[in-house]
Motif scaffolding. Structure first.
Motif, short mmCIF file in Angstrom:
data_model
loop_
_atom_site.label_atom_id
_atom_site.label_comp_id
_atom_site.label_asym_id
_atom_site.label_seq_id
_atom_site.Cartn_x
_atom_site.Cartn_y
_atom_site.Cartn_z
N UNK A 144 0.82 -1.20 0.05
CA UNK A 144 -0.10 -0.01 0.01
C UNK A 144 0.83 1.28 -0.16
N UNK A 145 2.06 1.15 0.53
CA UNK A 145 2.96 2.44 0.64
C UNK A 145 3.23 2.88 -0.91
N UNK A 146 3.19 1.96 -1.70
CA UNK A 146 3.69 2.24 -3.15
C UNK A 146 2.70 3.23 -3.71
N UNK A 147 1.46 3.00 -3.29
CA UNK A 147 0.41 3.91 -3.97
C UNK A 147 -0.06 5.06 -2.76
N UNK A 148 0.74 5.22 -1.58
CA UNK A 148 0.47 6.08 -0.63
C UNK A 148 0.05 7.35 -1.19
N UNK A 149 0.81 7.88 -2.03
CA UNK A 149 0.78 9.13 -2.76
C UNK A 149 -0.79 9.42 -3.56
N UNK A 151 -3.50 8.07 -2.70
CA UNK A 151 -4.65 7.79 -1.98
C UNK A 151 -5.88 8.62 -2.23
N UNK A 153 -6.33 10.14 -5.19
CA UNK A 153 -6.46 9.92 -6.48
C UNK A 153 -7.88 8.99 -6.92
N UNK A 158 -5.27 4.81 -10.31
CA UNK A 158 -4.47 3.97 -9.55
C UNK A 158 -4.45 2.71 -10.09
N UNK A 161 -2.96 2.98 -13.90
CA UNK A 161 -1.31 3.45 -13.91
C UNK A 161 -0.56 3.03 -13.13
N UNK A 162 -0.89 2.19 -11.83
CA UNK A 162 0.12 1.95 -10.90
C UNK A 162 0.02 0.38 -10.86
N UNK A 166 2.86 -1.75 -12.59
CA UNK A 166 3.62 -2.58 -11.65
C UNK A 166 3.74 -3.97 -12.22
#
Lengths: 244, 244
Positions: A144-149, A151, A153, A158, A161-162, A166
């Motif tokens: 979850x930290x990977x997409x923390x930024x 959150x 959005x 996510x 694009x994530x 990934x």
């Protein structure tokens, strides 16, 4: 680079030993044909067995299935990722691993009576399920930290694009490994069920006890698999250059 | 910013309950760098996740602050270049702000570079810029320097001091290294496994903003001596470190 040079050296030595052994020392034997017969087979298989059309059918089925499955996953990535994140998708998809592929081949052949379209759909389904399994596995690994930024959005952003990006290197890595398995599956399917493709040609060659043709077709398959690997690696390098 | 009575209990698969955070309260002064000094396994990462909203606390007041967390492995997206990474967090950023962020983290000239295969320092700079792009009330750093070499670590510590000076962003750094905490922060909070109530703190002040000058100053040696004793009383494991 060193490993490919070594492989080339080993291959050259084996070819040399084969030529000396089977052309001059043991020209008549039950194991391998004479190199000159093999060379003649190289020229004849194209006409005698319509190898070009068979090659196009088999190669087309395999790489179309891989490409189409990846495109399907990409088009529906948001929906699929959302679905996979909402339940234990990996556990469900792992169930498919325990179903024997040979049984599926025979059943599909039985139901559709060797229909070419059934073979293509079978190839797509089996590829799609394998790729989905890898996607589900990758999704479970993303922290979850990977997409923390992201959150705050839009979740769709996510997902596409994530999560998708990934997972992409692993999906293409599987495509490289899976194409070899798919070759085996499709050749088996053609061998037992259809009247087109390289598997069917190998069945005919076996019926005619044409060892030269079997070996030549095998060499051509090895080259096609190598070409497929190089092509998917090239695509991976271009569109998924990062580590998974 | 006051965070009060934060509690967190973990339940293991065997049903065992472990209280990781027990009524912890502390204050972070706005516009300052505060360090949360604790040995490994004392729950500082969990605390940061709770503050960022990545994890829910059992009870307490985490102040619903707009927080941005940067994990120990800086989470920049390897498939996006520096600019795209920043814009992912906030695509409404104007050109000027975007350039300012790139300048702040020292990535001018690298806007089109990808973080893939780049150093941890490079990825940390991107993560900081991306965090600043969402204009958070507080940036939470979870042991970001643990895997960095000495030179990079000093550069990153300088970056934090400069950032704080220029933008007055509130930063909470969780670390198990006393020197990192002493060099970069204005306040140090001490925490250990089983800490309860208000976390003890110590103020730090330097005349210079240069990390090398700070390291060579007599104040640093004095702080190191006075804090070491306090820090050691809070160290429950060998993983607690004093020097950089």
């Amino acid at each position: 680079m060193n490993s490919s040079r070594n492989n080339f050296k080993i291959l050259s030595v084996l070819t040399f030993v084969y030529i000396i052994l089977f052309e001059f020392i043991l020209p008549i034997n039950k194991f391998l044909p004479k190199p000159t017969i093999l060379f003649e087979s190289f020229l004849h298989v194209w006409q005698d067995y319509s190898l070009l059309s068979g090659m196009l059918i088999t190669t087309g089925t395999i790489y179309f299935a891989i490409g189409f499955s990846l495109i399907l996953l990409w088009i529906f990535r948001v929906f699929i990722i959302k679905l996979f994140l909402s339940f234990q998708a990996l556990e469900v998809l792992q169930l498919f691993k325990s179903i024997p592929v040979f049984l599926l081949i025979l059943m599909t052949a039985f139901w559709f009576d060797g229909l070419e379209l059934a073979k293509i759909i079978f190839a797509i389904l089996i590829t799609f399920i394998s790729l989905s399994r890898v996607l589900a596995k990758e999704l479970s690994r993303i922290k979850p930290e990977y997409i923390a930024v992201g959150m705050n959005l839009n979740p769709q952003k996510i997902y596409s694009e994530v999560y998708w990006q990934a997972s992409l290197p692993s999906l293409l890595e599987l495509a490289i490994r899976f194409q070899r398995i798919l070759w085996l599956i499709i050749l088996t399917y053609e061998f037992v069920a259809t009247s087109f493709g390289m598997g069917t040609i190998m069945r005919l060659a076996l019926q005619y006890k044409d060892l030269g043709a079997i070996i030549v077709i095998g060499i051509i398959q090895a080259l096609l698999i190598w070409l497929g690997t190089v092509t998917i690696r090239f695509v991976k390098k271009k569109i998924a250059f990062w580590e998974s | 910013m006051k965070f009060e009575n934060i509690n967190k209990t973990f339940t293991y698969e065997n049903g065992l309950n472990v209280k990781l955070l027990d009524d912890i309260s502390f204050e972070v002064k706005e516009g300052e760098v505060t360090s949360l000094l604790a040995s490994t396994g004392s729950g500082k990462s969990t605390l940061l996740k709770i503050l960022s909203g990545l994890e829910l606390e059992d009870a307490g007041n985490r102040n619903e602050t707009k927080a941005c967390i940067i994990p120990s492995q800086p989470s920049s997206f390897p498939w996006m270049n520096v600019t795209e990474n920043i814009l992912f967090a906030n695509d409404k950023l104007d050109d000027q702000t975007q350039k300012k962020l790139v300048h702040l983290v020292g990535l001018e000239g690298y806007e089109n570079h990808y973080p893939n295969n780049k150093s941890l320092g490079f990825r940390f700079r991107i993560a900081i810029a991306r965090a600043l792009a969402v204009n958070p009330k507080i940036i939470l750093l979870d042991e970001p320097f643990a895997a960095m070499d000495q030179k990079t670590k000093l550069e990153m510590l300088q970056l934090i001091v400069d950032l704080n000076k220029e933008t007055k962003t509130t930063i909470l750094l969780a670390t198990s290294n006393l020197s990192e905490a002493l060099l970069v922060s204005q306040t140090i909070l001490f925490m250990k496994k089983g800490s309860t109530g208000n976390l003890p703190s110590e103020k730090v002040e330097y005349s210079s903003t240069n990390i090398s000058d700070r390291m060579n100053s007599s104040s640093y040696s004095e702080y190191l001596t006075s804090s070491e004793k306090l820090a050691k009383s809070f160290a429950t494991h060998q993983s607690f470190t004093i020097s950089l």
